[in-house]
Design a protein around this motif. Structure first.
Motif, PDB file in Angstrom:
ATOM      1  N   ASP A 123       0.850  -1.188   0.000  1.00 32.72           N
ATOM      2  CA  ASP A 123       0.000   0.000   0.000  1.00 32.72           C
ATOM      3  C   ASP A 123       0.885   1.237   0.000  1.00 32.72           C
ATOM      4  OD1 ASP A 123      -2.251  -1.588   0.146  1.00 32.72           O
ATOM      5  OD2 ASP A 123      -2.464  -1.384   2.319  1.00 32.72           O
ATOM      6  N   LEU A 124       0.495   2.228  -0.798  1.00 31.99           N
ATOM      7  CA  LEU A 124       1.240   3.480  -0.818  1.00 31.99           C
ATOM      8  C   LEU A 124       0.894   4.328   0.396  1.00 31.99           C
ATOM      9  CD1 LEU A 124       0.799   4.437  -4.582  1.00 31.99           C
ATOM     10  CD2 LEU A 124       2.891   3.605  -3.481  1.00 31.99           C
ATOM     11  N   GLU A 165      -1.805   1.125  -4.529  1.00 27.49           N
ATOM     12  CA  GLU A 165      -0.700   0.210  -4.319  1.00 27.49           C
ATOM     13  C   GLU A 165       0.465   0.557  -5.234  1.00 27.49           C
ATOM     14  OE1 GLU A 165      -1.902  -3.789  -5.049  1.00 27.49           O
ATOM     15  OE2 GLU A 165      -3.308  -3.876  -3.364  1.00 27.49           O
ATOM     16  N   TYR A 166       1.648   0.132  -4.804  1.00 25.55           N
ATOM     17  CA  TYR A 166       2.806   0.108  -5.680  1.00 25.55           C
ATOM     18  C   TYR A 166       2.800  -1.254  -6.370  1.00 25.55           C
ATOM     19  CZ  TYR A 166       7.659  -0.287  -7.213  1.00 25.55           C
ATOM     20  OH  TYR A 166       8.788  -0.466  -7.965  1.00 25.55           O
ATOM     21  N   ARG A 167       2.880  -1.234  -7.698  1.00 20.20           N
ATOM     22  CA  ARG A 167       2.884  -2.494  -8.428  1.00 20.20           C
ATOM     23  C   ARG A 167       4.013  -2.517  -9.452  1.00 20.20           C
ATOM     24  NH1 ARG A 167      -3.291  -4.692  -9.523  1.00 20.20           N
ATOM     25  NH2 ARG A 167      -3.936  -4.713  -7.329  1.00 20.20           N
ATOM     26  N   ALA A 168       4.555  -3.700  -9.641  1.00 19.97           N
ATOM     27  CA  ALA A 168       5.573  -3.932 -10.664  1.00 19.97           C
ATOM     28  C   ALA A 168       5.324  -5.334 -11.212  1.00 19.97           C
ATOM     29  CB  ALA A 168       6.971  -3.814 -10.073  1.00 19.97           C
ATOM     30  N   ASP A 169       4.203  -5.456 -11.943  1.00 12.63           N
ATOM     31  CA  ASP A 169       3.808  -6.759 -12.463  1.00 12.63           C
ATOM     32  C   ASP A 169       3.654  -6.679 -13.975  1.00 12.63           C
ATOM     33  OD1 ASP A 169       1.430  -5.394 -12.886  1.00 12.63           O
ATOM     34  OD2 ASP A 169       0.390  -6.328 -11.217  1.00 12.63           O
ATOM     35  N   HIS A 211       4.555   1.203 -11.148  1.00 12.27           N
ATOM     36  CA  HIS A 211       3.534   2.244 -11.268  1.00 12.27           C
ATOM     37  C   HIS A 211       2.716   2.318  -9.990  1.00 12.27           C
ATOM     38  CE1 HIS A 211       1.695  -1.562 -12.636  1.00 12.27           C
ATOM     39  NE2 HIS A 211       0.588  -1.100 -12.089  1.00 12.27           N
ATOM     40  N   MET A 212       1.966   3.394  -9.877  1.00  7.63           N
ATOM     41  CA  MET A 212       0.962   3.542  -8.830  1.00  7.63           C
ATOM     42  C   MET A 212      -0.334   2.934  -9.353  1.00  7.63           C
ATOM     43  SD  MET A 212       1.773   7.510  -7.748  1.00  7.63           S
ATOM     44  CE  MET A 212       2.062   8.038  -9.463  1.00  7.63           C
TER      45      MET A 212
END
Length: 251
Positions: free
Chosen positions: A46-47, A70-74, A83-84
């Motif tokens: 969670d950001l 969230e912070y995601r890197a998928d 990205h956010m």
């Protein structure tokens, strides 16, 4: 201090790399920025704080409903680029700076937004607004008609599919010489000089300003404000080419 070039950006011809932070932005929120990466987020977190790469800590953005952001890197959005992520909700909450502590942008400024709408046809999704007054600056997906509307005015860009989008908008609030700068499949309707905007006093990302309503659904990799016409910058062509290599669309 010296900023290290992010190695994941990749080398250009001649072995040089381009770092968008080499441009002197007024405000920059970038999921791969120096300050952003220093937060230590990993995929699924969670950001909480979203730092402004070009402001004092007082101008960092904060999140009031972390479960929506969230912070995601998928691989589902942006091909794995960080990205956010916004889950989408009509009662969502913005990532907001509050009012800028630093001076607001000048009357002539450029807004860059790199985003991927998961449902581009969903109604009332705000990408970026002024923190207090969405009539100052408002970029939204509107009315289920695949449009983006500016500042409550009837000028639009059309989004045609769920895919990466790179939007560059130039505003001259003093003389009304606003312009749309894009060649990535987004087009505009009506007259680009009709935008009812002025310089924002702070930013809200992913929902509407102070009332925190109408959340965007999808990913936002970058939001940047540049004082002046970014197209006149020596690195404009390099920035657009970098965006196309990294996110699949030029500015």
């Amino acid at each position: 201090g010296v900023r290290l070039m992010p190695t994941h950006i990749g080398a250009l011809a001649g072995g040089t790399v381009f770092d968008p932070e080499s441009i002197g932005w007024h405000t920059l929120f970038w999921a791969e920025g120096t300050e952003f990466k220093a937060q230590g987020y990993v995929h699924g977190d969670d950001l909480s704080t979203v730092p402004d790469e070009f402001g004092a800590a007082a101008d960092d953005a904060t999140v009031t409903a972390s479960t929506h952001h969230e912070y995601r890197a998928d691989t589902a959005v942006f091909g794995g680029e960080p990205h956010m992520y916004f889950s989408g909700s009509t009662s969502g909450n913005a990532i907001t700076t509050g009012n800028f502590v630093k001076a607001a942008p000048t009357a002539q400024y450029t807004l860059v937004v790199i985003f991927w709408p998961i449902d581009y046809a969903a109604d009332f999704q705000y990408l970026v607004t002024d923190n207090d007054n969405s009539n100052q600056l408002s970029v939204e997906i509107y009315s289920g008609s695949n449009n983006i509307r500016f500042g409550g005015d009837a000028s639009y860009l059309i989004i045609t599919d769920d895919a990466p989008q790179a939007m560059c908008l130039y505003f001259d609030t003093a003389v009304g010489g606003n312009d749309v700068v894009t060649n990535n499949g987004i087009s505009h309707l009506n007259t680009p000089t009709d935008f009812a905007v002025s310089s924002p006093g702070g930013l809200a990302i992913g929902a509407r300003g102070a009332d925190n309503q109408y959340e965007f659904e999808g990913g936002i990799a970058m939001v940047g404000i540049y004082d002046g016409d970014l197209r006149a910058h020596d690195d404009w062509a390099a920035l657009s080419a970098w965006c196309e290599r990294k996110y699949g669309v030029p500015l």
